[in-house]
Design a protein around this motif. Sequence first.
Motif, PDB file in Angstrom:
ATOM      1  N   ALA A 136      49.773  33.142  46.405  1.00  0.00           N
ATOM      2  CA  ALA A 136      49.222  32.192  47.398  1.00  0.00           C
ATOM      3  C   ALA A 136      48.336  31.617  46.823  1.00  0.00           C
ATOM      4  CB  ALA A 136      49.283  32.681  48.950  1.00  0.00           C
ATOM      5  N   HIS A 137      47.699  30.126  47.143  1.00  0.00           N
ATOM      6  CA  HIS A 137      46.586  29.642  46.683  1.00  0.00           C
ATOM      7  C   HIS A 137      45.563  30.444  47.263  1.00  0.00           C
ATOM      8  CE1 HIS A 137      48.056  27.059  43.659  1.00  0.00           C
ATOM      9  NE2 HIS A 137      48.335  26.229  44.665  1.00  0.00           N
ATOM     10  N   SER A 138      45.627  30.778  48.401  1.00  0.00           N
ATOM     11  CA  SER A 138      44.324  31.306  49.302  1.00  0.00           C
ATOM     12  C   SER A 138      43.941  32.574  48.525  1.00  0.00           C
ATOM     13  CB  SER A 138      44.702  31.777  50.822  1.00  0.00           C
ATOM     14  OG  SER A 138      46.078  32.413  50.801  1.00  0.00           O
ATOM     15  N   PHE A 139      44.886  33.206  47.979  1.00  0.00           N
ATOM     16  CA  PHE A 139      44.577  34.414  47.176  1.00  0.00           C
ATOM     17  C   PHE A 139      43.779  34.064  45.868  1.00  0.00           C
ATOM     18  CE2 PHE A 139      45.317  37.503  43.666  1.00  0.00           C
ATOM     19  CZ  PHE A 139      44.768  38.565  44.199  1.00  0.00           C
ATOM     20  N   THR A 140      44.600  33.183  45.129  1.00  0.00           N
ATOM     21  CA  THR A 140      43.687  32.771  43.825  1.00  0.00           C
ATOM     22  C   THR A 140      42.455  32.193  44.106  1.00  0.00           C
ATOM     23  OG1 THR A 140      46.161  31.935  43.258  1.00  0.00           O
ATOM     24  CG2 THR A 140      44.371  31.428  41.629  1.00  0.00           C
ATOM     25  N   ALA A 141      42.137  31.272  45.086  1.00  0.00           N
ATOM     26  CA  ALA A 141      41.247  30.504  45.261  1.00  0.00           C
ATOM     27  C   ALA A 141      39.948  31.458  45.810  1.00  0.00           C
ATOM     28  CB  ALA A 141      40.984  29.612  46.386  1.00  0.00           C
ATOM     29  N   LEU A 142      40.252  32.693  46.586  1.00  0.00           N
ATOM     30  CA  LEU A 142      39.228  33.729  46.924  1.00  0.00           C
ATOM     31  C   LEU A 142      38.917  34.370  45.725  1.00  0.00           C
ATOM     32  CD1 LEU A 142      38.117  34.466  49.625  1.00  0.00           C
ATOM     33  CD2 LEU A 142      39.860  36.065  50.026  1.00  0.00           C
ATOM     34  N   VAL A 143      39.754  34.766  44.795  1.00  0.00           N
ATOM     35  CA  VAL A 143      39.618  35.477  43.453  1.00  0.00           C
ATOM     36  C   VAL A 143      38.436  34.690  42.566  1.00  0.00           C
ATOM     37  CG1 VAL A 143      40.344  36.650  41.562  1.00  0.00           C
ATOM     38  CG2 VAL A 143      41.230  36.883  43.843  1.00  0.00           C
ATOM     39  N   ILE A 144      38.775  33.558  42.491  1.00  0.00           N
ATOM     40  CA  ILE A 144      37.989  32.782  41.669  1.00  0.00           C
ATOM     41  C   ILE A 144      36.728  32.296  42.073  1.00  0.00           C
ATOM     42  CG2 ILE A 144      37.714  30.336  40.720  1.00  0.00           C
ATOM     43  CD1 ILE A 144      40.808  29.942  40.558  1.00  0.00           C
ATOM     44  N   ALA A 145      36.563  32.043  43.372  1.00  0.00           N
ATOM     45  CA  ALA A 145      35.331  31.906  43.795  1.00  0.00           C
ATOM     46  C   ALA A 145      34.546  32.779  43.937  1.00  0.00           C
ATOM     47  CB  ALA A 145      35.622  31.291  45.383  1.00  0.00           C
ATOM     48  N   LEU A 146      35.054  34.264  44.520  1.00  0.00           N
ATOM     49  CA  LEU A 146      34.107  35.321  44.574  1.00  0.00           C
ATOM     50  C   LEU A 146      33.750  35.793  43.226  1.00  0.00           C
ATOM     51  CD1 LEU A 146      36.304  37.621  47.213  1.00  0.00           C
ATOM     52  CD2 LEU A 146      33.784  36.943  47.124  1.00  0.00           C
ATOM     53  N   SER A 147      34.621  35.678  42.315  1.00  0.00           N
ATOM     54  CA  SER A 147      34.062  36.021  40.869  1.00  0.00           C
ATOM     55  C   SER A 147      33.329  35.331  40.218  1.00  0.00           C
ATOM     56  CB  SER A 147      35.298  36.402  39.944  1.00  0.00           C
ATOM     57  OG  SER A 147      36.461  35.747  40.360  1.00  0.00           O
ATOM     58  N   ILE A 148      33.215  34.002  40.348  1.00  0.00           N
ATOM     59  CA  ILE A 148      32.195  33.144  39.697  1.00  0.00           C
ATOM     60  C   ILE A 148      30.977  33.203  40.494  1.00  0.00           C
ATOM     61  CG2 ILE A 148      33.646  31.380  38.432  1.00  0.00           C
ATOM     62  CD1 ILE A 148      33.386  29.580  40.629  1.00  0.00           C
ATOM     63  N   TYR A 149      30.980  33.446  41.901  1.00  0.00           N
ATOM     64  CA  TYR A 149      29.749  33.392  42.509  1.00  0.00           C
ATOM     65  C   TYR A 149      29.042  35.013  42.510  1.00  0.00           C
ATOM     66  CZ  TYR A 149      26.690  33.812  46.826  1.00  0.00           C
ATOM     67  OH  TYR A 149      25.854  33.521  47.724  1.00  0.00           O
ATOM     68  N   SER A 150      29.753  35.875  42.477  1.00  0.00           N
ATOM     69  CA  SER A 150      29.236  37.236  42.520  1.00  0.00           C
ATOM     70  C   SER A 150      28.704  37.616  41.006  1.00  0.00           C
ATOM     71  CB  SER A 150      30.078  38.132  42.794  1.00  0.00           C
ATOM     72  OG  SER A 150      30.779  37.976  43.934  1.00  0.00           O
ATOM     73  N   ALA A 151      29.469  36.887  40.022  1.00  0.00           N
ATOM     74  CA  ALA A 151      29.155  36.977  38.341  1.00  0.00           C
ATOM     75  C   ALA A 151      27.709  36.657  38.479  1.00  0.00           C
ATOM     76  CB  ALA A 151      30.110  36.108  37.507  1.00  0.00           C
ATOM     77  N   THR A 152      27.091  35.681  38.856  1.00  0.00           N
ATOM     78  CA  THR A 152      25.869  35.123  38.701  1.00  0.00           C
ATOM     79  C   THR A 152      25.003  36.427  39.139  1.00  0.00           C
ATOM     80  OG1 THR A 152      25.650  34.290  40.904  1.00  0.00           O
ATOM     81  CG2 THR A 152      26.261  32.862  39.343  1.00  0.00           C
ATOM     82  N   TYR A 153      25.113  37.081  40.170  1.00  0.00           N
ATOM     83  CA  TYR A 153      24.452  38.161  40.684  1.00  0.00           C
ATOM     84  C   TYR A 153      24.315  39.065  39.701  1.00  0.00           C
ATOM     85  CZ  TYR A 153      23.382  35.826  45.116  1.00  0.00           C
ATOM     86  OH  TYR A 153      23.018  34.784  46.204  1.00  0.00           O
ATOM     87  N   ILE A 154      25.466  39.671  39.264  1.00  0.00           N
ATOM     88  CA  ILE A 154      25.822  40.699  38.149  1.00  0.00           C
ATOM     89  C   ILE A 154      24.965  40.356  36.985  1.00  0.00           C
ATOM     90  CG2 ILE A 154      27.386  41.691  36.962  1.00  0.00           C
ATOM     91  CD1 ILE A 154      29.238  41.952  39.215  1.00  0.00           C
ATOM     92  N   ALA A 155      25.002  39.055  36.450  1.00  0.00           N
ATOM     93  CA  ALA A 155      24.343  38.458  35.202  1.00  0.00           C
ATOM     94  C   ALA A 155      22.678  38.926  35.512  1.00  0.00           C
ATOM     95  CB  ALA A 155      24.675  37.053  35.133  1.00  0.00           C
ATOM     96  N   GLU A 156      22.434  38.496  36.593  1.00  0.00           N
ATOM     97  CA  GLU A 156      21.013  38.611  36.799  1.00  0.00           C
ATOM     98  C   GLU A 156      20.613  40.116  36.771  1.00  0.00           C
ATOM     99  OE1 GLU A 156      20.018  35.979  35.940  1.00  0.00           O
ATOM    100  OE2 GLU A 156      18.101  36.049  37.504  1.00  0.00           O
ATOM    101  N   SER A 157      21.430  40.902  37.280  1.00  0.00           N
ATOM    102  CA  SER A 157      21.085  42.584  37.220  1.00  0.00           C
ATOM    103  C   SER A 157      21.064  43.049  35.845  1.00  0.00           C
ATOM    104  CB  SER A 157      21.649  43.432  38.061  1.00  0.00           C
ATOM    105  OG  SER A 157      23.041  42.922  38.701  1.00  0.00           O
ATOM    106  N   VAL A 158      22.134  42.617  35.119  1.00  0.00           N
ATOM    107  CA  VAL A 158      22.359  42.679  33.531  1.00  0.00           C
ATOM    108  C   VAL A 158      21.234  42.444  32.794  1.00  0.00           C
ATOM    109  CG1 VAL A 158      23.661  42.308  31.537  1.00  0.00           C
ATOM    110  CG2 VAL A 158      24.865  42.885  33.665  1.00  0.00           C
ATOM    111  N   ARG A 159      20.954  41.229  32.983  1.00  0.00           N
ATOM    112  CA  ARG A 159      19.456  40.554  32.411  1.00  0.00           C
ATOM    113  C   ARG A 159      18.258  41.546  32.618  1.00  0.00           C
ATOM    114  NH1 ARG A 159      15.827  35.921  32.383  1.00  0.00           N
ATOM    115  NH2 ARG A 159      15.889  36.175  34.806  1.00  0.00           N
ATOM    116  N   ALA A 160      18.099  41.727  33.839  1.00  0.00           N
ATOM    117  CA  ALA A 160      16.873  42.613  34.403  1.00  0.00           C
ATOM    118  C   ALA A 160      17.083  43.918  33.808  1.00  0.00           C
ATOM    119  CB  ALA A 160      16.947  42.624  35.935  1.00  0.00           C
ATOM    120  N   GLY A 161      18.461  44.648  33.595  1.00  0.00           N
ATOM    121  CA  GLY A 161      18.284  46.124  33.068  1.00  0.00           C
ATOM    122  C   GLY A 161      18.187  46.084  31.852  1.00  0.00           C
TER     123      GLY A 161
END
Lengths: 495, 425
Positions: free
Chosen positions: B290-315
Amino acid sequence: MSDTSFIRTEMLPAKTPPVGQRGVVKWLRENLFAGPMNTILTLLGLIAVYYLLAWSVPWVMRGIWDADTLQDCRRLTIERYGEGASVACWAMISERWHQFMFGFYPQDLYWRPVLAFGLLFAALAPVLYYGERRTNLKLIGAVAVLTLVFMGETWKLADIAPKATPALASNSSLVIGFAVALFGLLLATAAAAPRKLTWFTAIYPLLGFFLLWGGSVWGPLGVAMGFAILGIVFVLLQGRLGVVVAAGAGVLVAAIWWLGVQTVATTALHSAMPMGLYSVNSDVFGGFLLSFVIGVSAISMSLPIGILLALGRRSDMILVKTLSVGFIEFVRGVPLITMLFTASLLLQYFLPPRSNFDLILRVIILVTLFASAYIAEVIRGGLAALPRGQYEAADALGLDYWQAQRLIVMPQALKIAIPGIVSSFIGLFKDTTLVALVGLADPLTGITRIVRADINWKNIYWEPYVFVGAIFFAVCFGMSRYSMYLEKKLKTDHR
Amino acid sequence: MTIAVEPPKAAFRLSMLIYDTRYRAMTIQVIVLALVLLFVGWLTDNTIQNLAAKDKDINFGFLWARAGYDIDQQLIPYTNDSTHGRALFVGLANTLVVAFFACIFATIIGVIAGVLRLSKNWLVARLMTVYVEVFRNIPLLLWIILSFVVLGETRPAPKDFRVTDEMIAAGESPAATMSFFDSVAITNRGSNIPAPKLTTDLGGFELLGVPFSFAVLGTLALIIGSVLVNNRVLAQAKAVQEATGDRPTTWWKSLLILFAPTLLFLWVLGFHLEYPVLKGFNFQGGISVAHSFTALVIALSIYSATYIAESVRAGILAINRGQTEAAYALGIRPGRTMKLIVLPQALRVIIPPLISQYLNITKNTTLGMAISYLDLKGTLGGITLNQTGRELECMLLMMMIYLTLSLLISSLMNIYNNAVKLKER
């Protein structure tokens, strides 16, 4: 000795570096084309930038502003830019921007949220730029001009809109006079006695409430009276009984005032001297007005609660500690949505029968509790990062617990925690969009759904989201830049 | 000579409860306890009164009643005849599967973005900064709804994929074609991806209503077994290297052990992919997502990835430059410095915020509600709640489940944290 006359006695002038080692060429070589891998990355980056700009810049800049419906927009697009062009339909924004901003707030009363929003900055100025007289003056001056201009703009809307209120309620010359006088007073204070400005910050919450919701002027004054009573009791008892007991006694007396006496007093005063603004119900609140009301109140209340929770978590009193840990871990363990649904569905079970208070207020309370748990954890980090010597030095000076916290510990711990606190605030502001899920009209989902349900703007999707997203971005990005500025300003170490 | 005189013991007076700091803490705690008990009692009393007024009780019996609604995406068998309790588990599985995929993609994107933000390449570093700042300063809900709306509105309808005989005769191509070598069909209704199928069915068994297939279990066992055997081979190689200084070549052994048994097993069972085909008005076959699944995965990953990117950089930035310089001074090459010196230390800084980000992703899956994705919030806290009218029970149960998930993840994090913590003193 050998003859040393061949040794040069004066220095040669330095040669300029070769072309490849200086200026633009050097910078390009070092930063963009340092090696094969780097060159590939640069080229990929350039391609990405090109596609992004080639798609978005014409879309935004060539956008259509003069259309009544989406079909109109599409027709004009083909007329102006030919078949297959894709441009934004900003006409939707220019027709509906006031809904995105104010929700269903009565159009002839738009001056009230505008004035409240302007005064918010005047109230924040002495806190955000503490001790910077010139910055304060500039900020308040700019805000005063912008607010007056916007109030004038919204009056144009009010002229064509149906009057929701009696004419007296929005007497424009009276209102403008009041606003000009208030800003004049603020500017004079900022110039003459900048420290006195914090008094305005203290009364702003009640002023803002009064401007947004209206009603009798005596209600907010009664609440303010309660706080005054609290303060007096606290000051009188603090010397003899200590901070906690005095604060407890103050809250007790104030609670007696608020719950018992206040209603009687304000009703009597109102019947004797009826003064006030046209009362606005909170179910018309929507758009960014709603986001800012929830965001600002939750932010300003969650910081003190968060500090208390963090202190509670580090307290020696086992009971206080257990309660704080339990609260923090519970709140951090559940999603915000469940808290919001608690506000909308469960609070009716927990409160006395037939007590029914406003959904916005319930949401604000639960969002505040939610945010304060996160802020408590951030501040706990700051407290833990403080060297033990600081606590011991405070003890050695003979300061009691609250003095040590106020003078030694908190100023340093909060300074360490600034980035975390501000990013919690940013998160909180972004999370105000979730209130749409319990039926409030937030700008992102609530209002956009209404716009998309209109037959004229059916199926429009990029424009409203780009518009709302841009405003959120501006606010959140501004907050994070401010936190960087504050960090730099407060930086005292030389490590 | 002085004699240590014991200070005279002051008789206990009632006022000491307030004035004496030794007793004041006790007094405050007693008062707090009394207030908390009073507050809890007040809430309970109100709840009892309200429940009585609405003629309700607290009863979890509804969990065994027929649910009567359908759930599109079901990882465990479910029909509208199943119970509300089963709907709860379907919802929980949906929550976990979204969280699982989003965590994986967010980690991949986040690590890449975080490392590239530190790149010496000016352009790439700036681009990544823009990505991180834009995506983390705009609400997640916007990304979720936008991905959903864009998927639903811009993709062609299934009928656009149709190729008729007339079109072939006229040499026309259909309005839309499938992506990825004709294997994935993304329409405005949903996506269809190829499904792995076996020709020989080994059968299976059912445990607690969840079917387990022997083929899947066998494959899993084979994979785990090969990894264990491979570890033994590597350990042996290391022992030989430490004894003699020469490391025996192991890569072909590893390759053989890791892949051959599993592939052989799947080949024997007749493993193949079932491609989606256009039949009637929609695509049939394969797995429909279903598109709701795809959209949720896409949005959650691109949004949360920014936070992960910041912790990787800080680390990575948190590692003292002296460490790198010391490694260079020892003559270790840059690549190995990163692998042996910087990363092991940086991971210690990166992992705790990473795990708390996973926790956030799991909690943020509840936003799927805005695009009608039926996760735990959608089934138990949504349709079941509305149908049965049992707000108190549903919300309590849901909060308990999320709380358990969070506490599980955070206790794992604490175990890991204690294991890798710098032990200085």
